[in-house]
Design an enzyme around this catalytic site. Sequence first.
Site, mmCIF file in Angstrom:
data_model
loop_
_atom_site.group_PDB
_atom_site.id
_atom_site.type_symbol
_atom_site.label_atom_id
_atom_site.label_comp_id
_atom_site.label_asym_id
_atom_site.label_seq_id
_atom_site.Cartn_x
_atom_site.Cartn_y
_atom_site.Cartn_z
ATOM 1 N N ARG A 10 3.630 21.228 -16.630
ATOM 2 C CA ARG A 10 4.380 20.238 -15.850
ATOM 3 C C ARG A 10 4.731 20.755 -14.461
ATOM 4 N NH1 ARG A 10 9.112 19.899 -17.806
ATOM 5 N NH2 ARG A 10 8.536 19.573 -19.985
ATOM 6 N N TYR A 15 7.970 -2.182 2.115
ATOM 7 C CA TYR A 15 7.044 -2.526 1.031
ATOM 8 C C TYR A 15 7.843 -3.145 -0.119
ATOM 9 C CZ TYR A 15 3.496 -1.595 -2.579
ATOM 10 O OH TYR A 15 2.590 -1.695 -3.589
ATOM 11 N N ASP A 29 8.462 5.755 5.026
ATOM 12 C CA ASP A 29 7.165 5.486 4.382
ATOM 13 C C ASP A 29 6.123 5.544 5.500
ATOM 14 O OD1 ASP A 29 4.857 4.346 3.317
ATOM 15 O OD2 ASP A 29 5.966 2.992 1.995
ATOM 16 N N LYS A 53 -3.748 5.647 -0.648
ATOM 17 C CA LYS A 53 -4.447 4.956 0.454
ATOM 18 C C LYS A 53 -5.343 5.944 1.216
ATOM 19 C CE LYS A 53 -1.461 1.797 -0.807
ATOM 20 N NZ LYS A 53 -1.737 0.962 -1.936
HETATM 21 C C1 LIG Z 1 3.291 0.753 2.544
HETATM 22 C C2 LIG Z 1 3.104 1.113 1.105
HETATM 23 N N1 LIG Z 1 3.909 2.040 0.584
HETATM 24 C C3 LIG Z 1 3.802 2.416 -0.705
HETATM 25 C C4 LIG Z 1 2.867 1.840 -1.524
HETATM 26 C C5 LIG Z 1 2.835 2.229 -2.975
HETATM 27 O O1 LIG Z 1 1.757 3.013 -3.279
HETATM 28 P P1 LIG Z 1 1.143 3.052 -4.770
HETATM 29 O O2 LIG Z 1 0.347 1.788 -4.895
HETATM 30 O O3 LIG Z 1 0.344 4.305 -4.775
HETATM 31 O O4 LIG Z 1 2.279 3.088 -5.725
HETATM 32 C C6 LIG Z 1 2.001 0.884 -1.019
HETATM 33 C C7 LIG Z 1 0.959 0.265 -1.885
HETATM 34 O O5 LIG Z 1 0.333 -0.716 -1.557
HETATM 35 C C8 LIG Z 1 2.124 0.498 0.336
HETATM 36 O O6 LIG Z 1 1.346 -0.449 0.870
#
Ligand SMILES: Cc1ncc(COP(=O)(O)O)c(C=O)c1O
Length: 394
Positions: free
Chosen positions: A61, A115, A186, A211
């Site tokens: 872990r 998001y 973010d 991404k």
């Molecule tokens: C701006 C943004 N932050 C975070 C995330 C979350 O990522 P995950 O899909 O890997 O949980 C996304 C996913 O689309 C996103 O567009």
Amino acid sequence: MSSEKPRKTATQLVTGGRKKEFTGSVVNVPVWRASTHLYCDVASLEAGKETNADGRFFYGRRGSPTQWALADALTGMEPGAAGTMLYPSGVAAISCALLSVLRPGDVLLMTDNAYDPSRSFADGFLKRFGIETRYFDPLITDYGSLFCERTRAILLEAPGSLTFEVQDVPAICAEAKKRGVVTLLDNTWATPYFFTALNKGVDMTILAATKYIVGHSDVMLGCVTTHEKYWTRLRQTAQQLGQIVSPDDAFLASRGLRTLAVRMNAHEASALKIARWLQTRPEVETVLHPALPECPGHAFWARDFTGSSGLFSFVLKGSKAKAAAFVDALDLFGIGYSWGGFESLALPVHPETCRSEVPWDTSRNIIRLQIGLEDSDDLIADLESAFGQTTGLD
Ligand SMILES: Cc1ncc(COP(=O)(O)O)c(C=O)c1O
């Protein structure tokens, strides 16, 4: 060769995390599949427990060289960083980062263009634990008015991933710092390749590595990078919540990282060409791309970012039915969530369903495009054909 000379980002992406003790004699860090690590004797087993150090075997872990090498490489991308924690998704990274700093009774500030699942976590989970979330206009300029006695943290997203407003991240962070408020960003859209966050004042920078870092639409992954002050609590929270990433996924993310610079440059060039072409189309009301002057907050992008990635939106004149028909008429663009991979995607998005402070006019229909690595002329031809097929629809 001198190792003293500061290295350019593209070089760091190629060399990051490839320490001899991780790689052995091969180029890539091997996939270490392990739950149990064996110790040579009881003394070294006890020593492992006592030091609880990263970068040495303890138990599965806590990871293995495959995960440590990726974390190391990501830390190297952010000047001033003390470390990076990995998570099994971007959403896990956002929630664990917030949990590492918030306590019952706190107020969390969140940009209104965040998001949607970040909002759901705040309005559902955090609320149940006595944490109040207040949303604010991403383009607010009176930053001081945001804070109150109970404000503990502020979550930014620049640009927002549907409507692309860019925030004045350094100014908001400076105000937060004066009040001892933790800043989280973010940074998925720009990645540290186009925006190094910690040296702009951010305390914790978060990526949905799913991404651009992974870049091939085949792994879910998240990460948080922070400086010394917050490193211990970030790491302990992740460990207490049992967060671990599989070595196979970490391996694929490290492989993605090696080509991040070339991919980001290609996404940028193609997306900009397509965005500028869309600006000339009579069917388009406006193009929401941070590198274009008509995008809200463009001046902050121009000042703080070194480039733009492949995700942007445009407002299509006409009805929701027309927007849906336009997306359906596309051939090269897939219809799907997510972004940051090699393939182009399109989807109608509905910001009105996920904001509370700055209402979105529901008569304005947004189409979000993720521009992949196909030839931009083919993508333009596909968009042109979709415009042609939907002519006459209101
Ligand atoms: C701006 C943004 N932050 C975070 C995330 C979350 O990522 P995950 O899909 O890997 O949980 C996304 C996913 O689309 C996103 O567009």
